[in-house]
Design an enzyme around this catalytic site. Structure first.
Site, PDB file in Angstrom:
ATOM      1  N   PRO A 104       9.688  -6.750  18.496  1.00 25.06           N
ATOM      2  CA  PRO A 104      10.986  -6.543  19.146  1.00 25.06           C
ATOM      3  C   PRO A 104      12.058  -7.333  18.394  1.00 25.06           C
ATOM      4  O   PRO A 104      11.859  -8.511  18.083  1.00 25.06           O
ATOM      5  CB  PRO A 104      10.762  -7.104  20.558  1.00 25.06           C
ATOM      6  CG  PRO A 104       9.292  -7.110  20.750  1.00 25.06           C
ATOM      7  CD  PRO A 104       8.700  -7.361  19.390  1.00 25.06           C
ATOM      8  N   GLU A 222      -5.207 -13.118   5.531  1.00 28.17           N
ATOM      9  CA  GLU A 222      -4.640 -12.269   4.459  1.00 28.17           C
ATOM     10  C   GLU A 222      -4.459 -13.086   3.191  1.00 28.17           C
ATOM     11  O   GLU A 222      -4.350 -12.531   2.099  1.00 28.17           O
ATOM     12  CB  GLU A 222      -3.292 -11.681   4.907  1.00 28.17           C
ATOM     13  CG  GLU A 222      -3.415 -10.541   5.892  1.00 28.17           C
ATOM     14  CD  GLU A 222      -2.060  -9.953   6.256  1.00 28.17           C
ATOM     15  OE1 GLU A 222      -1.328 -10.588   7.029  1.00 28.17           O
ATOM     16  OE2 GLU A 222      -1.732  -8.874   5.763  1.00 28.17           O
TER      17      GLU A 222
HETATM   18  C1  6MZ Z   1       1.195  -8.731   8.010  1.00 23.29           C
HETATM   19  C2  6MZ Z   1       2.458  -6.886   8.500  1.00 23.29           C
HETATM   20  C3  6MZ Z   1       1.646  -6.086   7.655  1.00 23.29           C
HETATM   21  O1  6MZ Z   1       6.977  -4.697  13.594  1.00 23.29           O
HETATM   22  O2  6MZ Z   1       8.943  -3.756  12.383  1.00 23.29           O
HETATM   23  N1  6MZ Z   1       3.394  -6.086   9.000  1.00 23.29           N
HETATM   24  N2  6MZ Z   1       2.223  -8.184   8.672  1.00 23.29           N
HETATM   25  N3  6MZ Z   1       0.385  -8.039   7.169  1.00 23.29           N
HETATM   26  C4  6MZ Z   1       0.564  -6.723   6.984  1.00 23.29           C
HETATM   27  N4  6MZ Z   1      -0.252  -6.047   6.140  1.00 23.29           N
HETATM   28  C5  6MZ Z   1       0.123  -5.764   4.823  1.00 23.29           C
HETATM   29  N5  6MZ Z   1       2.113  -4.833   7.687  1.00 23.29           N
HETATM   30  C6  6MZ Z   1       3.184  -4.841   8.524  1.00 23.29           C
HETATM   31  O3  6MZ Z   1       6.601  -3.180  11.620  1.00 23.29           O
HETATM   32  C7  6MZ Z   1       6.757  -3.772  10.345  1.00 23.29           C
HETATM   33  C8  6MZ Z   1       6.380  -5.247  10.367  1.00 23.29           C
HETATM   34  O4  6MZ Z   1       4.975  -5.383  10.605  1.00 23.29           O
HETATM   35  C9  6MZ Z   1       4.462  -6.525   9.930  1.00 23.29           C
HETATM   36  C10 6MZ Z   1       5.616  -7.148   9.174  1.00 23.29           C
HETATM   37  O5  6MZ Z   1       6.171  -8.177   9.962  1.00 23.29           O
HETATM   38  C11 6MZ Z   1       6.595  -5.974   9.052  1.00 23.29           C
HETATM   39  O6  6MZ Z   1       7.921  -6.420   8.905  1.00 23.29           O
HETATM   40  P1  6MZ Z   1       7.548  -3.496  12.890  1.00 23.29           P
HETATM   41  O7  6MZ Z   1       7.467  -2.246  13.713  1.00 23.29           O
END
Ligand code: 6MZ
Length: 357
Positions: A104, A222
């Site tokens: 959010p 990760e």
């Molecule tokens: C960590 C990740 C990710 O929340 O804006 N996000 N965080 N590792 C990953 N793997 C590579 N992939 C995505 O979706 C996008 C957000 O999800 C997290 C990051 O904070 C990214 O900005 P929302 O819907």
């Protein structure tokens, strides 16, 4: 990729438990949004085009791409549009239960609060027209039309805490999740750039969430930060995502705690978190019968789909159709919805196995 095998993977009912809303945006939608902002002079379209089309990004570059996606998706109506499209895309490839996660976002300059961001997400869900969506815990809230014969899909939400956020901001997200329980919010995720932020910053909010009965999943390992990985396992989250860079001791801890792992094969390879698919930890966990579930992570950013992830696992690890079907079905055990949903999903899989045989 064998076409017949991919089609089979599409036809199997599937459970998706690790999908970030803004990472699942269609490329075509991103381009369209970028063109509009380019015309307005907010961004340089040709720069964006190159970033979006780049194939093999490091983990660090992926987070740069997310910053760009967030510039493109700030207003409420875009959030609504993307939510609708993402849910319909998952439905189109036979995902019968989707846990969609999103952070959010508050953006004072355009009057966006974390709540209004989530309201825009909910509006997108209600706008879904290709499938009947059940999104409330009691099954009371659906977008079903009378006498509808359409496919049915369950959708639940996880609210993500971004690792850039403060303890207060994380707590605000947890309180919002509690407020939105009746609207299908079932848990909290911790995500974002793994080299940013400290576990101790998020712990108070995550502890509070757990005490209040919300489910917790954490992006874990990760990067090879063994101290953080250990602290995360000790917290006993209900699931973790990735689990790529564990040392032997943490590996042992994870296995004895039996915490289910959300596996995102293409994401791990593309971000170079795992150097090659044949040394992926899926094999070890699968052989050990450790609870695991195949997921997409960011189907848009990594140009994949859940069916492709199943197909990739099958071809890389030599799993046959029976094993793949079982892998899809067993994921029901790890969902954050109630037992009624689990029973219903098991019936869906029983029906499907008759048709597929
Ligand atoms: C960590 C990740 C990710 O929340 O804006 N996000 N965080 N590792 C990953 N793997 C590579 N992939 C995505 O979706 C996008 C957000 O999800 C997290 C990051 O904070 C990214 O900005 P929302 O819907």
């Amino acid at each position: 990729m064998n076409r017949e095998e991919l089609e089979w993977c599409v036809s199997v009912p599937k459970v998706e438990l690790h999908a970030h809303l803004n990472g699942s945006v269609r490329n075509s939608t991103l381009f369209e949004l970028a063109r509009v902002l380019g015309d307005k002079g907010v961004i340089v379209f040709s720069d964006v085009e190159n970033v979006i089309m780049k194939d093999d990004r490091t983990l660090h570059e992926v987070f740069k791409l997310f910053d760009l996606i967030h510039i493109l998706t700030t207003d409420h109506s875009t959030v609504t549009r993307i939510t609708k499209e993402v849910i319909e895309d998952f439905a189109a490839e036979n995902v019968v239960y989707l846990e969609l996660r999103t952070t959010p976002k508050r953006n004072d300059s355009i009057g966006m609060s974390k709540r209004s961001y989530m309201d825009a997400v909910m509006e997108g869900l209600r706008a879904v027209s290709s499938v009947d969506v059940d999104y409330s815990p009691a099954g009371l809230k659906t977008n079903t039309f009378n006498g509808s014969m359409r496919k049915k899909m369950y959708v639940r939400f996880l609210l993500s805490i971004d690792r850039r956020e403060s303890t207060e901001a994380a707590m605000e997200t947890v309180k919002l999740a509690l407020e939105m329980r009746d609207l299908g919010v079932v848990g909290i995720d911790l995500s974002g750039n793994p080299i940013v932020g400290n576990w101790s910053t998020f712990l108070p909010a995550l502890k509070f969430a757990k005490e209040q009965g919300l489910y917790i999943t954490l992006h874990c390992g990760e990067v090879p930060n063994q101290e953080e990985i250990k602290a995360m396992i000790d917290f006993l989250p209900h699931r973790i995502g990735h689990a790529c860079c564990f040392d032997e001791e943490n590996w042992r801890k994870l296995k004895s705690a039996k915490i289910p792992v959300e596996i995102c094969l293409t994401s791990n390879i593309r971000t170079e978190t795992i150097s090659s698919i044949d040394i992926h930890h899926f094999v070890d966990l699968y052989k050990a019968k450790h609870p695991l579930v195949l997921c997409t992570d960011d189907s848009g950013v990594f140009s994949t789909s859940l069916s492709r992830e199943y197909n990739l696992a099958s071809s890389s690890f030599g799993l046959g159709k029976t094993e793949m079907f079982q892998l899809a079905e067993i994921a029901i055990n790890f969902i954050f919805a109630d037992d009624g949903v689990k029973t219903d999903l098991r019936a869906t899989f029983e029906e499907a196995v008759k048709k597929l045989n």
